[in-house]
Design a protein around this motif. Structure first.
Motif, PDB file in Angstrom:
ATOM      1  N   GLU A  51       1.376  -3.654  17.270  1.00  0.00           N
ATOM      2  CA  GLU A  51       2.416  -4.422  16.573  1.00  0.00           C
ATOM      3  C   GLU A  51       3.423  -3.421  16.002  1.00  0.00           C
ATOM      4  O   GLU A  51       3.029  -2.452  15.353  1.00  0.00           O
ATOM      5  CB  GLU A  51       1.810  -5.252  15.443  1.00  0.00           C
ATOM      6  N   ILE A  52       4.700  -3.691  16.228  1.00  0.00           N
ATOM      7  CA  ILE A  52       5.736  -2.758  15.795  1.00  0.00           C
ATOM      8  C   ILE A  52       6.745  -3.507  14.936  1.00  0.00           C
ATOM      9  O   ILE A  52       7.308  -4.528  15.357  1.00  0.00           O
ATOM     10  CB  ILE A  52       6.447  -2.107  17.004  1.00  0.00           C
TER      11      ILE A  52
ATOM     12  N   VAL B 134       5.715  -7.458   3.546  1.00  0.00           N
ATOM     13  CA  VAL B 134       5.460  -7.467   4.989  1.00  0.00           C
ATOM     14  C   VAL B 134       3.988  -7.705   5.271  1.00  0.00           C
ATOM     15  O   VAL B 134       3.618  -8.464   6.177  1.00  0.00           O
ATOM     16  CB  VAL B 134       5.946  -6.142   5.620  1.00  0.00           C
ATOM     17  N   ALA B 135       3.120  -7.043   4.481  1.00  0.00           N
ATOM     18  CA  ALA B 135       1.674  -7.218   4.683  1.00  0.00           C
ATOM     19  C   ALA B 135       1.263  -8.676   4.505  1.00  0.00           C
ATOM     20  O   ALA B 135       0.468  -9.221   5.284  1.00  0.00           O
ATOM     21  CB  ALA B 135       0.911  -6.324   3.709  1.00  0.00           C
TER      22      ALA B 135
ATOM     23  N   GLY C 278       0.240 -10.786   7.655  1.00  0.00           N
ATOM     24  CA  GLY C 278      -1.210 -10.653   7.626  1.00  0.00           C
ATOM     25  C   GLY C 278      -1.696  -9.293   8.083  1.00  0.00           C
ATOM     26  O   GLY C 278      -2.608  -9.213   8.929  1.00  0.00           O
ATOM     27  N   ILE C 279      -1.120  -8.233   7.543  1.00  0.00           N
ATOM     28  CA  ILE C 279      -1.437  -6.875   7.984  1.00  0.00           C
ATOM     29  C   ILE C 279      -2.364  -6.206   6.964  1.00  0.00           C
ATOM     30  O   ILE C 279      -2.107  -6.243   5.752  1.00  0.00           O
ATOM     31  CB  ILE C 279      -0.150  -6.041   8.139  1.00  0.00           C
TER      32      ILE C 279
ATOM     33  N   GLN D  48      -4.905  -0.636   5.906  1.00  0.00           N
ATOM     34  CA  GLN D  48      -5.727   0.405   6.518  1.00  0.00           C
ATOM     35  C   GLN D  48      -5.472   0.546   8.018  1.00  0.00           C
ATOM     36  O   GLN D  48      -5.823   1.564   8.620  1.00  0.00           O
ATOM     37  CB  GLN D  48      -7.211   0.088   6.278  1.00  0.00           C
ATOM     38  N   SER D  49      -4.851  -0.483   8.603  1.00  0.00           N
ATOM     39  CA  SER D  49      -4.575  -0.441  10.055  1.00  0.00           C
ATOM     40  C   SER D  49      -3.119  -0.072  10.360  1.00  0.00           C
ATOM     41  O   SER D  49      -2.668  -0.207  11.476  1.00  0.00           O
ATOM     42  CB  SER D  49      -4.872  -1.807  10.674  1.00  0.00           C
ATOM     43  N   TRP D  50      -2.439   0.445   9.350  1.00  0.00           N
ATOM     44  CA  TRP D  50      -0.969   0.522   9.397  1.00  0.00           C
ATOM     45  C   TRP D  50      -0.512   1.974   9.249  1.00  0.00           C
ATOM     46  O   TRP D  50      -0.989   2.702   8.377  1.00  0.00           O
ATOM     47  CB  TRP D  50      -0.437  -0.345   8.270  1.00  0.00           C
TER      48      TRP D  50
END
Length: 684
Positions: free
Chosen positions: A150-151, A199-200, A204-205, A208-210
């Protein structure tokens, strides 16, 4: 969590790739990260927008200077930011809101919602012209997208996401982006860290995955790290150096006019993905001849606006390039202003010379012009140029004691001044002039039909634009139709006016050189004399030379010279050789228009730079520069095939005709040529 700072794109991308296996989301800052700016200060883009708004206001009969527009914009934007700061952590502004308020204030009852759209489109166009995608980051972006990541693009900017998406699309990135996020929509910015939490939550981000990539150590680095996002910051010394050079040129240009042209050239320079390997000829066209043509076209526009000229005719084959350059550069350079309509006119000296004789006959001055090329010697050459049948003058020639092959040029063997006097006496003979007019009548009629067909006589004033040098084309054109009552006032604008033969200026027929005019002493610009053929060949149209106009029933037809003979083949060879040069010229046009629009200077502001470039390139060129752009074949349609006296070509050889050995190893050859040129100009 700390953030990492990298001092090269290679290092940054390497670190990002190491994380890509266990990270799902990658976000990028837009400006100065994915996209770099040609300019050092992003606020400079606002200045051409202010000029655009001022021009739109003038069309609505509202008088407001662009400086006033800019001040009001700054004040309104600051007020919006202050109000936002009372409710949010970030002092943000939203472009449609403050720009809409500005336009309503300026235009009052003349304001309409469509006006905001016009201004927005222009501002985005200016933004796009100053933005360049970073090649390595774009390639990595594509790789990430292909890998299913995802970008997101996150920007602290007054332009809302819908506007930024247009910039992203123009840069060719929209196909690799999940979403574009702007602080202008929510007033939640990266500067406070609020943008990351927004944004998170919205997408739904999991932090830790970013991984976030940007250029600002606070907004993109510290704030992201505080939210638990791994952050990579780029600090590229090479890019910082480039921006500092632009800034230095900009600061210098404020007080030293030479740097205005150098700054213009710098803003036109290709960067990153644009900067592919090109041939030396292309580079000369893009960096040298292209900007000169751009400034010439800009000055023509200035003169037309000053003189209320509504129509421009670009003349001759060189006018084809001028017209193409105008079409690419002027719409953005003069956005919001009503500029003249333009049209390409099929003309040449060979085509117009006969038509010029149909009413006035063959004048002494026009005959002198015909004998300027050293290959023209006698009456047959005169007939070739003016479209006459020599044999039909046999009786008249005999009456005056001269023949078809009598030498009439002093640079050829067999010349007798008495024969030239007899020839000039014949020019006063009514029988001779009657035959000239009879033979050229159809050519003149066909020309008039052509000019009527394109609406030449529908205007009170027209500009006729040509390369130069004597103004022969405009001279013949005006003489051919000067008898008509509906002839417009003709303003001739030449790239360079050498004026070897005085031009017959009158109220309806004016001529002026733009880059150089011998009537205004300008030693530096006079170096055009060194290599005029280069400019002719570089600007030449891709169609053959026009040989003449012929009547076709009640209409007309344009007759072009054939290209299957020796001269035609040589011309095609020259066109093929110079094709990269011409491509460079055309490719520079849009960049010139945008850069010149941003700077807002007039032609006079660039003149010191123009003169410097001409002297350096033409009077003191490197040997390799001469080898690259010196013409291989030059077609002069007036030039005959006769050989002048053996000693005619003896004497000083022009610099651009010298051998590579002389140019490389004679240390004083350029100085000697320049002092000779200086002496000739002073003695004119």
């Amino acid at each position: 969590m700390a953030f990492e700072t990298h001092y090269s794109l290679r290092s940054l991308i390497g670190a990002g790739k190491n994380r890509s296996a266990h990270k799902k989301v990658f976000s990028f800052d837009l400006f100065d990260t994915l996209l770099i700016r040609r300019i050092h200060d992003p606020d400079l883009v606002k200045l051409p927008v202010a000029r655009y708004i001022s021009r739109l206001a003038a069309r609505a009969r509202i008088s407001v200077g662009w400086q006033s527009v800019q001040r009001q914009r700054d004040q309104i934007e600051a007020a919006h930011r202050a109000r936002t700061g009372q409710q949010f952590d970030d002092h943000e502004a939203c472009y449609p809101r403050f720009m809409g308020e500005l336009l309503e204030q300026l235009f009052g009852d003349s304001y309409s919602p469509g006006l905001l759209g016009e201004v927005t489109d222009f501002e985005l166009k200016m933004e796009n012209s100053m933005l360049v995608p970073r090649l390595e980051l774009v390639e990595w972006l594509e790789t990430l997208w292909t890998a299913g990541k995802e970008i997101y693009i996150i920007s602290d900017m007054y332009l809302p996401a819908t506007h930024l998406e247009k910039l992203v699309e123009h840069a060719g990135l929209s196909g690799y982006v999940t979403a574009v996020v702007s602080s202008a929509d929510t007033f939640l910015a990266k500067a406070s860290g609020r943008a990351f939490s927004h944004v998170a939550k919205k997408f739904g981000i999991d932090p830790q995955s970013w991984v976030h990539i940007g250029d600002n150590p606070i907004s993109d680095g510290l704030r992201a790290a505080e939210f638990g996002i791994e952050s990579l910051i780029i600090r590229d010394p090479a890019e910082e150096q480039r921006r500092s050079i632009v800034k230095r040129y900009y600061n210098y240009s404020d007080g030293k006019p030479f740097w205005r042209g150098r700054l213009l050239q710098q803003l036109m320079a290709p960067h990153e993905k644009e900067n592919s390997r090109r041939s030396p000829l292309y580079v000369e066209g893009y960096n040298f001849i292209g900007p000169l043509i751009g400034l010439f076209v800009q000055r023509v526009a200035e003169l037309c606006l000053e003189n209320d000229i509504k129509k421009i005719f670009f003349l001759s084959r060189e006018g084809w390039t001028f017209k193409n350059y105008w079409e690419k550069a002027v719409p953005i350079l003069y956005a919001g202003k009503k500029v003249p309509d333009i049209e390409y006119l099929y003309v040449s000296r060979m085509a117009l010379a006969p038509a010029a004789c149909a009413v006035q006959g063959l004048t002494k001055t026009n005959a002198s012009i015909a004998f300027l090329p050293p290959g023209n010697r006698d009456f047959r050459d005169l007939c070739r140029i003016f479209g006459l049948e020599a044999e039909k003058f046999s009786g008249i020639l005999a009456k005056h004691g001269i023949g078809e092959d009598t030498c009439l040029s002093h640079i050829h063997d067999g010349y007798d001044p008495q024969n030239r006097k007899r020839f000039e006496t014949m020019l006063e003979d009514a029988e001779f002039q009657g035959e000239v007019k009879r033979q050229t009548r159809d050519s003149n009629l066909a020309l008039q039909r052509y000019l009527e067909d394109i609406g030449f006589f529908h205007h009170d004033k027209v500009a006729v634009v040509d390369i130069g040098w004597l103004g022969s084309i405009q001279r013949f054109l005006f003489e051919a139709v000067s008898h008509r009552e509906d002839i417009p006032q003709c303003f001739g604008y030449l790239f360079g006016a050498t004026r070897g033969i005085p031009y017959p200026v009158e109220e309806k027929n004016r001529i002026a050189g733009v880059v150089y005019d011998r009537d205004r002493f300008d030693l530096a610009a006079s170096t055009l004399f060194y290599a005029r053929d280069i400019f002719e060949e570089a600007c030449r149209a891709p169609h053959p030379t026009l040989n003449g106009y012929e009547c076709d029933g009640d209409g007309y037809k344009l007759v072009f010279r054939k290209t299957d003979d020796e001269i035609g083949r040589a011309e095609l060879e020259q066109d093929s050789y110079f094709a990269p040069l011409q491509q460079g010229i055309i490719d520079s046009a849009e960049r010139f228009g945008a850069a010149a629009a941003l700077l807002g200077y007039e032609f006079a502001d660039y003149k010191p730079w123009i003169n410097s470039v001409l002297v350096n390139k033409l009077a003191f060129p490197a040997a390799r520069e001469v080898a690259q752009i010196r013409h291989q074949h030059h077609l002069d349609d007036f030039h005959g095939q006769k050989k002048p006296k053996a000693d005619f070509a003896k004497g000083f050889t022009p610099l651009w005709d010298r051998s590579q050995l002389q140019l490389k190893f004679d240390p004083f050859i350029r100085a000697r040529a320049f002092f000779r040129h200086l002496r000739e100009r002073i003695n004119e």
